[in-house]
Design an enzyme around this catalytic site. Structure first.
Site, PDB file in Angstrom:
ATOM      1  N   SER A   1      38.448  37.345  37.813  1.00  0.00           N
ATOM      2  CA  SER A   1      39.622  37.293  38.680  1.00  0.00           C
ATOM      3  C   SER A   1      40.901  37.216  37.838  1.00  0.00           C
ATOM      4  O   SER A   1      41.192  38.130  37.063  1.00  0.00           O
ATOM      5  CB  SER A   1      39.480  36.121  39.659  1.00  0.00           C
ATOM      6  OG  SER A   1      40.390  36.249  40.727  1.00  0.00           O
TER       7      SER A   1
ATOM      8  N   ASP B   1      36.229  42.822  48.804  1.00  0.00           N
ATOM      9  CA  ASP B   1      36.775  41.576  48.265  1.00  0.00           C
ATOM     10  C   ASP B   1      37.946  41.122  49.143  1.00  0.00           C
ATOM     11  O   ASP B   1      38.934  41.843  49.284  1.00  0.00           O
ATOM     12  CB  ASP B   1      37.253  41.829  46.827  1.00  0.00           C
ATOM     13  CG  ASP B   1      37.703  40.573  46.103  1.00  0.00           C
ATOM     14  OD1 ASP B   1      38.156  39.606  46.760  1.00  0.00           O
ATOM     15  OD2 ASP B   1      37.617  40.561  44.864  1.00  0.00           O
TER      16      ASP B   1
ATOM     17  N   HIS C   1      34.329  38.342  46.707  1.00  0.00           N
ATOM     18  CA  HIS C   1      35.095  37.963  45.524  1.00  0.00           C
ATOM     19  C   HIS C   1      34.213  37.128  44.600  1.00  0.00           C
ATOM     20  O   HIS C   1      33.921  35.963  44.879  1.00  0.00           O
ATOM     21  CB  HIS C   1      36.343  37.171  45.915  1.00  0.00           C
ATOM     22  CG  HIS C   1      37.259  36.917  44.745  1.00  0.00           C
ATOM     23  ND1 HIS C   1      38.042  37.899  44.193  1.00  0.00           N
ATOM     24  CD2 HIS C   1      37.486  35.804  44.007  1.00  0.00           C
ATOM     25  CE1 HIS C   1      38.730  37.404  43.169  1.00  0.00           C
ATOM     26  NE2 HIS C   1      38.394  36.139  43.032  1.00  0.00           N
TER      27      HIS C   1
END
Length: 340
Positions: free
Chosen positions: A157, A285, A313
């Protein structure tokens, strides 16, 4: 990456939340870590988690891969470096899953904490941000200086966007430090992702979860460094746009949130990468809208795009309930292993 979510866990939100809370992260005993502290050039510190030497921690399952060879010492094995996501830690499901996979492969593993994420407030009038490629580069340099074997790096991320930005800025010289990099579920278009996470269910659940730790840490930082930002404005913050506009952007040298999100995004610079780079994003996501993902025309010959339809995610759950999260780390490390 070919991936299909289990039928019992449909949708991007379920594939994000369930794996983080309930899915199995490893087989057998949990990975064990030792912590090291580094002093930074600006008088601050960062902490680093090292997987305890796989040579002294035997694999507990028959699926464990052999080590890189009987002659390899711990300092000569491949080293997998993982950069965590927003407010991540060694307790995050993806850290433990990647560490377990690295151990099975006989690799060394290290996870540097971004400043303020190791449980102790850092000292400098700064924290961390999505485009912090200078910090990424310094951390990799420390590991390169102490490890003789090949290094590969994964960023999750926020950490993945920052890692890609480092590879972009380093250009040809990146190959002197690492063999290959991978970003997982990274918001490479920070403007699109930043607005998406503040809307609807995202704003009610994920935004509140992040602000629950980020705002108290920012207020503690203000006590350390009075005048760093406006406390009254911070108390009124309700989303990450406002937080980044008051704290993250200005504290780290950006004009405001829009300047920060624009200049820190990796997507516009993907063609500049000169080492093998894998950019993995699930198209469902909740944090990263599918329309914002890079296309092949945005990248150069060194970048591989994996965009499976499902995964959430940093979820990618597999198996029967409660499921596990080992599939994605296994596929990613398979790809990285061919670049060693």
């Amino acid at each position: 990456m070919q991936y299909q979510a289990p039928p019992w866990l449909p949708g991007g939100h379920a594939q994000t939340i369930w794996p983080a809370l309930f899915a199995r992260r490893y087989e057998g005993s949990p990975p064990q870590f030792r912590r090291e502290r580094w002093q930074t050039p600006d008088g601050d510190f960062v902490d680093v988690e090292h997987l305890i030497d796989p040579a002294t921690t035997p694999a507990t399952t028959p699926t464990a891969a052999p080590s890189t060879g009987p002659a390899a010492t711990p300092a000569e094995r491949p080293l997998l470096v993982l950069f965590h996501g927003l407010e991540g830690s060694v307790e995050s499901q993806y850290v433990q899953a990647f560490a377990a996979v690295a151990q099975q492969r006989g690799w060394a593993f290290a996870m540097p904490y971004f400043r303020g994420c190791s449980g102790e407030l850092n000292l400098a009038p700064r924290a961390y941000h999505s485009g912090d490629y200078t910090e990424i580069g310094w951390m990799l340099e420390q590991l390169r200086a102490s490890h003789r074997g090949p290094i590969i790096a994964v960023g999750i991320s926020l950490g993945g966007n920052a890692l890609l930005r480092w590879a972009q800025e380093a250009g040809d010289s990146a190959a002197q430090t690492v063999k290959a990099v991978c970003s997982v579920c990274s918001p490479v278009d920070l403007t699109a992702a930043g607005h998406a996470i503040g809307k609807g269910f995202n704003g009610l659940v994920y935004t509140r979860m992040f602000l629950r730790t980020m705002m108290p840490k920012a207020m503690s930082k203000l006590k350390q460094h009075p005048g760093l930002f406006d406390a009254e404005r911070m108390r009124r913050v309700r989303n990450l746009y406002e937080f980044d506009n008051i704290f993250t952007g200005p504290v780290h040298g950006f004009r405001d949130v829009d300047d920060y999100w624009l200049r820190a995004s990796a997507k516009p610079h993907l063609a500049r990468i000169r080492i093998p780079a894998l950019v993995l994003n699930a198209r469902n996501d909740p944090f990263v809208p599918a329309h914002s993902l890079p296309e092949q025309s945005h990248v150069g010959a060194h970048v591989t795009l994996w965009q499976p339809r499902e995964g959430g995610h940093v979820g990618f759950p597999s198996g029967r309930p409660p499921g596990h999260v080992r599939t994605m780390p296994q596929r990613v490390t398979d790809w990285l292993a061919t670049r060693l």
